[in-house]
Design an enzyme around this catalytic site. Structure first.
Site, short mmCIF file in Angstrom:
data_model
loop_
_atom_site.label_atom_id
_atom_site.label_comp_id
_atom_site.label_asym_id
_atom_site.label_seq_id
_atom_site.Cartn_x
_atom_site.Cartn_y
_atom_site.Cartn_z
N HIS A 3 52.75 52.18 83.70
CA HIS A 3 52.11 52.90 82.66
C HIS A 3 53.24 53.08 81.56
O HIS A 3 54.37 53.33 82.15
CB HIS A 3 51.50 54.20 83.00
N ASP A 78 56.03 57.25 90.21
CA ASP A 78 55.00 57.85 89.54
C ASP A 78 53.79 58.00 90.27
O ASP A 78 53.14 56.89 90.54
CB ASP A 78 54.90 56.94 88.24
N GLN A 81 48.58 58.10 89.60
CA GLN A 81 47.24 57.49 90.21
C GLN A 81 47.37 57.58 91.51
O GLN A 81 46.19 57.48 92.25
CB GLN A 81 47.23 56.13 89.91
N LYS A 108 45.08 64.45 86.50
CA LYS A 108 44.43 63.39 87.19
C LYS A 108 43.99 63.94 88.65
O LYS A 108 43.54 63.00 89.50
CB LYS A 108 45.52 62.44 87.34
N CYS A 252 47.36 52.00 78.35
CA CYS A 252 48.69 52.35 78.13
C CYS A 252 49.75 51.62 79.04
O CYS A 252 50.53 52.20 79.74
CB CYS A 252 48.77 53.88 78.66
C1 LIG Z 1 50.08 55.39 86.49
C2 LIG Z 1 49.94 56.55 85.48
N1 LIG Z 1 51.19 57.24 85.21
C3 LIG Z 1 51.23 58.25 84.23
C4 LIG Z 1 50.10 58.36 83.75
C5 LIG Z 1 50.49 59.57 82.58
O1 LIG Z 1 50.14 60.77 82.76
P1 LIG Z 1 50.08 61.89 81.56
O2 LIG Z 1 48.96 61.30 80.74
O3 LIG Z 1 49.66 63.10 82.23
O4 LIG Z 1 51.41 61.60 80.85
C6 LIG Z 1 49.07 57.75 83.77
C7 LIG Z 1 47.90 58.33 82.93
O5 LIG Z 1 47.00 57.71 82.44
C8 LIG Z 1 49.07 56.84 84.96
O6 LIG Z 1 47.80 56.28 85.19
#
Ligand SMILES: Cc1ncc(COP(=O)(O)O)c(C=O)c1O
Length: 343
Positions: A3, A78, A81, A108, A252
């Site tokens: 992402h 990260d 998800q 999430k 994204c």
């Molecule tokens: C794999 C992953 N990492 C990070 C994020 C970003 O999270 P945030 O919107 O809270 O910054 C997302 C959000 O869509 C995501 O799916």
């Protein structure tokens, strides 16, 4: 396979080198090893996703940690998800497979927007300056000096999002009560069922694995396209005619999507020029269906039913494209939103 939020922020601090992916979208572990050897002693951190928000692939994070530690580098996962769907074992610090840093977002994991979690070794955060500075981060301040507070206060600048944090804690406790193994089992069944059903509709292209039997190391995140229909049109029909909320576009994760779709550099350049000229009529991307613990089989049946009408052209509405936004709207449908929402 990241992402943008696990890619763009790092670019401000260091040179970012991306690990390659395999044809099916999984992380190429051999490439990780190759890069760790190539940049031996220069790697500050390996930052990988726990699970992809595009293909749903779940990385074996403890195994990746073992590889990173073998090359004397730390790993950040990260887990935005991963955390709502699978149990995570950060393991003890002396274990070669331990996770050095883990991050995830509240929204999430069924809590409200605006808070998130960063877990790491307290000792690490004792050193250096905080990422964000401001109220609450200091022991004492003079006109030309500041002594930082101990972690975690040091890293929590500004007025805390108290309600957000309480709600997040409650959410985590609720998930613990339900049991992540139950959640994972339920979502695996849904994923398998959807993939079985979707195979019966001709012309669906799934990015990543489409095998209904492969559910152990993937989440219920399914990115697809219907023949050569624009993803925004497919999403609009699912939304307006099925009442089904899906995300469409590149999620994204532009570089990942481009690689999964096999887009050449020339094609990418042509499309990027269009976007920069404010024309989003040919936006690259796919449609994404995803599950949470609250979904059920009946909803999948409804999804498949609408998807079939899209694939065979029997959907009901006439849709017009907003070229600037890259979105489709039904021509003769004017929802009276003010009836439902007013300030
Ligand atoms: C794999 C992953 N990492 C990070 C994020 C970003 O999270 P945030 O919107 O809270 O910054 C997302 C959000 O869509 C995501 O799916």
């Amino acid at each position: 396979m990241e992402h943008h939020s696990n890619d763009l922020p790092w670019r401000a601090h260091a040179r970012v080198v991306h690990i390659g992916i395999l044809d099916d979208g999984r992380l190429d572990e051999d490439d990780l090893i190759r890069l760790l050897k190539k940049y031996w002693k220069k790697v500050a951190l390996v930052a990988v996703t726990g699970a992809s928000n595009v293909t749903g692939w779940v990385n074996d994070i403890n195994h990746l940690a073992e590889i990173c530690h073998e090359y004397h580098t730390q790993i950040l996962v990260d887990a935005a998800q991963l955390a709502p769907h699978r149990k995570i074992d950060m393991r003890a610090a002396h274990d070669p497979g331990h996770i050095d840093f883990l991050v995830f977002s509240a929204h999430k994991i069924y809590a409200p927007f605006g808070s998130g979690v960063l877990i790491g070794d307290r000792e690490f955060f004792m050193h250096g300056s905080p990422d964000y500075v401001g109220g609450g981060t200091i022991k004492i301040v003079g006109l030309d000096y500041a002594h930082w507070d101990d972690p975690p206060e040091k890293e929590e600048a500004g007025t805390p999002n108290t309600i957000g944090v309480i709600a997040l804690a409650e959410s985590l406790l609720t998930i613990q009560k339900i049991g992540l193994h139950h959640i994972a089992d339920h979502e695996k069944k849904l994923t398998s069922y959807l993939l079985e059903q979707i195979h019966r509709i001709p012309g669906i292209k799934i990015y990543g694995s489409s095998d209904p039997q492969v559910v152990e190391n993937r989440l219920g995140v399914i990115a697809f396209n219907v023949q050569d229909l624009p993803h925004a049109l497919t999403a609009a029909i699912l939304n307006y005619e099925g009442g089904i909320g899906v995300r469409n576009g590149c999620f994204c994760a532009h570089p990942y999507l481009k690689a999964l779709m096999g887009i050449t550099e020339e094609e990418a350049e042509r499309l990027e020029k269009q976007i920069l000229a404010n024309d989003r009529s040919q936006l690259l991307g796919a449609v994404r269906a995803s599950f949470g613990m609250y979904n059920n089989h009946q909803e999948i049946d409804q999804f498949i039913q609408i998807l079939r009408t899209i694939a065979n052209g029997t959907y009901q509405g006439k849709y017009v494209l907003d070229r600037q936004k890259g979105e489709y709207h039904p021509r003769d449908y004017h929802p009276a939103f003010e009836k439902y929402f007013h300030l």
